[in-house]
Design a protein around this motif. Sequence first.
Motif, short mmCIF file in Angstrom:
data_model
loop_
_atom_site.label_atom_id
_atom_site.label_comp_id
_atom_site.label_asym_id
_atom_site.label_seq_id
_atom_site.Cartn_x
_atom_site.Cartn_y
_atom_site.Cartn_z
N GLN A 1 46.95 11.86 -29.13
CA GLN A 1 47.33 11.92 -29.96
C GLN A 1 49.06 13.07 -29.76
O GLN A 1 50.14 12.77 -30.24
N LEU A 2 48.61 13.59 -29.04
CA LEU A 2 50.23 14.67 -28.31
C LEU A 2 51.25 13.57 -28.41
O LEU A 2 52.32 13.70 -28.46
N CYS A 3 50.66 12.45 -27.09
CA CYS A 3 51.43 11.52 -26.65
C CYS A 3 52.56 10.65 -27.55
O CYS A 3 53.53 10.57 -27.18
N LYS A 4 50.96 9.78 -28.68
CA LYS A 4 51.94 9.51 -29.49
C LYS A 4 53.25 9.97 -30.61
O LYS A 4 54.14 9.81 -30.90
N ALA A 5 52.69 12.11 -30.73
CA ALA A 5 53.32 11.97 -31.79
C ALA A 5 55.15 12.58 -30.90
O ALA A 5 56.05 12.49 -31.19
N PHE A 6 54.86 12.36 -29.59
CA PHE A 6 56.10 12.83 -28.79
C PHE A 6 56.43 11.44 -27.83
O PHE A 6 57.26 11.49 -27.50
N GLY A 7 55.99 10.14 -28.29
CA GLY A 7 56.82 8.83 -28.01
C GLY A 7 56.47 8.69 -26.82
O GLY A 7 57.33 8.53 -25.59
N ASN A 8 55.29 9.25 -26.23
CA ASN A 8 54.24 8.80 -24.70
C ASN A 8 53.34 7.41 -24.63
O ASN A 8 52.16 8.21 -25.18
N PRO A 9 54.06 6.49 -24.38
CA PRO A 9 53.08 5.48 -24.38
C PRO A 9 51.56 5.97 -22.99
O PRO A 9 51.81 6.23 -21.79
N CYS A 10 50.46 5.62 -23.67
CA CYS A 10 49.01 6.41 -22.89
C CYS A 10 48.10 5.42 -22.94
O CYS A 10 48.09 4.25 -23.79
#
Length: 320
Positions: free
Chosen positions: A153-162
């Motif tokens: 969720q943090l990756c999505k919120a801050f623009g990091n594909p995971c």
Amino acid sequence: MKALQGVEGRAEWAERPSLTCDVGQIRIRVAAAGLNRADLLQRAGLYPPPPGASDALGLECSGVVSEVGPGSSWQVGDRVCALLAGGGMAEEVVVDGRHALPIPEGLSLVEGSVIPEVYATAWLNLFQLAQLKPGEKVLLHAGASGVGSAAIQLCKAFGNPCWVSVGSADRLAYCESLGAQGGVLRDTDLESLRDFAPFDVILDPVGGNYAELNQQLVGLDGRWVSIGLMGGREAKFDLAVMLAKRVQFIGSTLRSRNDQFKADLLGDLSQQVWPLFTEGRLKPQLERTFKAKDVEAAFAALASNTVSGKVALLLDESLS
């Protein structure tokens, strides 16, 4: 007061003295506590608490402030959740007031109990230690775990594909529903992670038997953060690969950090992460809640490695 302690692989209630609420501290009447893998290890006698910490189980809890020590800005009656070195699975806990945060608007106390440990862990390791930048690619092993769920969720919120590695197709679908780009099943096609590599940051709670693959998957100037040893404590490294890629290998734990470090971390969470709960961009992934009398069932659920997200133990139903 009563608190849960680990005894020969079981969780048992024991009497503990009620602690004094000193300068800067608050006393919390505990409503619920989140379960973490560290609690499983401590229950089995494999992970003793840091010196000075409570020997009761529980690294995070939620509840209502019942007493405020001098110098704290909290008020009696405030609904809070707290990051702890131990003692969260108890009728009450005394904690440094800087290690507590308000329950985000719209969330229940039970939901709040499963936020502090996993979001603090994910934020610390991805954004503070690994210094993740927008657009960089991330690999999350054990992606459906509590920390993995928070990290996606943090990756999505801050623009990091995971991307993730998980144990089943259902858990992969769960991770994708949270925002993961994709992933693999660890028992059948772990090597297929090469299709998504290279990764700028790898967050790994497995260790040991993932090390050889990780050093192939990490990219140039990548950061590999090790936060657990589920796959063993011994690993094989090709140092030539690590040197050629200029890889930063970071070993990280949170529980044993000092009070000021945790206060600074929680302060950063308050500013950078907590507003995202109110905005609905982050959501606690609480899969199952157990009553206090069913504590062994709660631990069995966590140990089964079939839970997607978090397990909570309800300690005071009158507050929920």
